[in-house]
Design a protein around this motif. Structure first.
Motif: not given
Lengths: 264, 230
Positions: A196-200, A206-207, A147-148, A226-227
């Motif tokens: 953005g960073e959380v959605l990233g 999601a992969h 998560v960086g 993503v869904s």
């Protein structure tokens, strides 16, 4: 069967099955004869106006809220047991077995403020899964790297931005190796530039083929991206569901159209 | 002469100086009683607060009743009861132990309310995160909830420490010889009450000021978010 119906009822054995679940808060009915299934590995987004019952679905799955009627089964385990007691009419050991399959990311992060980032992530793996501390730390650092935030492991939550806190919360939930990960409006409490960073991070999850994800969000573009399936909630029921492309481009129900027009 | 120390009544200053060692012996008793009582009040208070929050009514309700009973009866009566009634049933405790227990138990009823408020003040989200991580209820209390409640309850616990310290002289009714009873004894023998009692008052004042300052320092030293126990 039409194509839309096939979408709504995945062919494989469902991992989660709500059957005629009724949830009331006092006289207010939040979920009304609620039927809903999720296939293993499926990424499902729940959208809809506030108070429509989306978050309640997640909170019931996490055993944070009991329900009054109907059946709910996750991975073959029923939430209500005929012999049990308490609000779920199930004993604590059984509920803990269910919880071991499920993780949750909250709108308000809910990190433990008195613990370092690393300690937040290893607390449950050590206490619940019985991992050795060194082993848990090793895995936690790996997850924080994902998560960086590997360099923030010794910081305290109050020293992090909202976006960073939420990423730690995601790492903390993943450290328990859940089969199902629930996201309850994970970006609603964040400043716009931190969303953005959380959605990233969620996008990269999601992969993951094996992870089943249920996401309640108001980020429509993200939901579309993503869904596998989008469910539109209104007044405690799913009014319409299907592939994101179809829901967002050609919704069949008037209420879905109205809602999407108001938020897009 | 008490405890082998004679007094010198030639002047007020000399008198005060000469009785200081006697009061010092009493002071130790006072401090010991306060310390013992406070440890009991801190630990028992937390246990009572946790029992009262139990989801089992068979535990929560009797605990609430016991707390109410202890709070609503005078310390003096509890002291007499422990000291004079228990021996009838074969339980005889030394005066000091009786006093420390009575003081500690009485104050545990107060501190349990402090803990309860502190535990209630921990945000609901912390409980929910603990459930989501599948932590047991015991583990949630010991590592998540109680550590966060400690900084919240510390100022109020400190106030009870000070008021407990000031209440120790009541133990003299069950023959605990503390600082105040020694001052009284000196007064009885010398017909000179002003100096010993003023001295005792001054010592109490210094003690309570020190206590308050110590608590204040501790409050500032502790992180507001709580202490992570290892």
């Amino acid at each position: 069967m039409t194509q839309a119906a096939t979408m709504a009822q995945p062919a494989s054995e469902p991992l989660i099955r709500f059957e005629k679940v009724v949830k009331r808060f006092g006289t207010l009915t939040v979920l009304d004869d609620f039927d809903f299934t999720v296939a293993p590995g499926e990424k499902v987004t729940l959208i809809g106006p506030s108070g429509s019952g989306k978050s309640t679905v997640l909170r019931i799955l996490m055993t944070l809220e009991p329900f009054q009627e109907g059946n709910l089964v996750l991975g073959g385990m029923a939430y209500h047991q005929p012999s049990g007691h308490g609000p779920f009419r199930a004993n604590e050991r059984h509920l803990r077995q269910i919880r071991s399959q499920v993780g949750m990311v909250f709108q308000s992060f809910n990190l433990f403020p008195h613990m370092s980032v690393l300690r937040n992530v290893i607390e449950a793996p050590v206490a619940v899964l019985g991992l050795k501390r060194a082993e848990a730390e090793c895995r936690a650092v790996e997850l924080l790297g994902m998560v960086g935030l590997a360099d923030k492991k010794d910081h305290f939550p109050s020293q992090l931005s909202g976006g960073q806190q939420q990423r730690v919360a995601i790492a903390r939930a993943l450290a328990m190796r859940p089969r199902v990960l629930l996201f309850d409006e994970p970006t609603s409490a964040l400043d716009p530039q931190l969303v953005g960073e959380v959605l990233g991070v969620i996008r990269s999850l999601a992969h993951e083929h094996d992870l089943t994800m249920l996401l309640v969000t108001h980020e429509m573009r993200f939901a579309r991206e993503v869904s596998d399936r989008v469910c539109f909630f209104d007044k405690g029921r799913i009014v319409e569901q299907g592939e994101p492309e179809r829901i967002f481009t050609s919704p069949e129900q008037a209420r879905t159209r109205e809602f999407l027009q108001s938020v897009l | 002469m008490i405890y082998g120390f004679a007094w010198d009544t030639s002047s007020a200053a000399a008198f005060a100086w000469s009785i200081l060692p006697i009061l010092g012996i009493g002071l130790i008793v006072t401090l010991e009683a306060t310390a013992a009582g406070f440890v009991i009040a801190m630990l028992l208070g937390l246990v009572l607060a946790l029992l009262r929050r139990s989801r089992l009514r068979a535990i929560a309700w009797p605990t609430a009743a016991a707390i109410e009973f202890i709070r609503d009866t005078p310390l003096l009566v509890q002291l007499f009861f422990l000291y004079y009634v228990l021996p009838v049933y074969g339980i005889t405790l030394p005066a000091f132990v009786t006093g420390a227990i009575a003081l500690g138990v009485q104050y545990s009823a107060y501190t349990s309310e402090v803990y309860r408020a502190g535990l209630d003040a921990v945000p609901k989200g912390q409980w929910e995160a603990a459930v989501a991580l599948n932590l047991s209820r015991v583990r949630t209390y010991t590592t998540i909830i109680v550590p966060q409640a400690i900084p919240r309850v510390l100022p109020a616990l400190g106030n009870y420490l000070v008021s407990m310290l000031k209440e120790t002289p009541v133990l003299s009714v069950v023959t605990v010889v503390d600082m105040v009873s020694l001052a009284n004894m000196i007064g009885d023998r010398t017909f000179e009450y002003l100096v010993p009692l003023s001295l005792v008052g001054l010592i109490f004042l210094i003690l309570t000021l020190l206590c308050s300052a110590g608590i204040h320092l501790l409050e500032r030293a502790l992180p507001k978010s709580g202490i992570a126990l290892q």
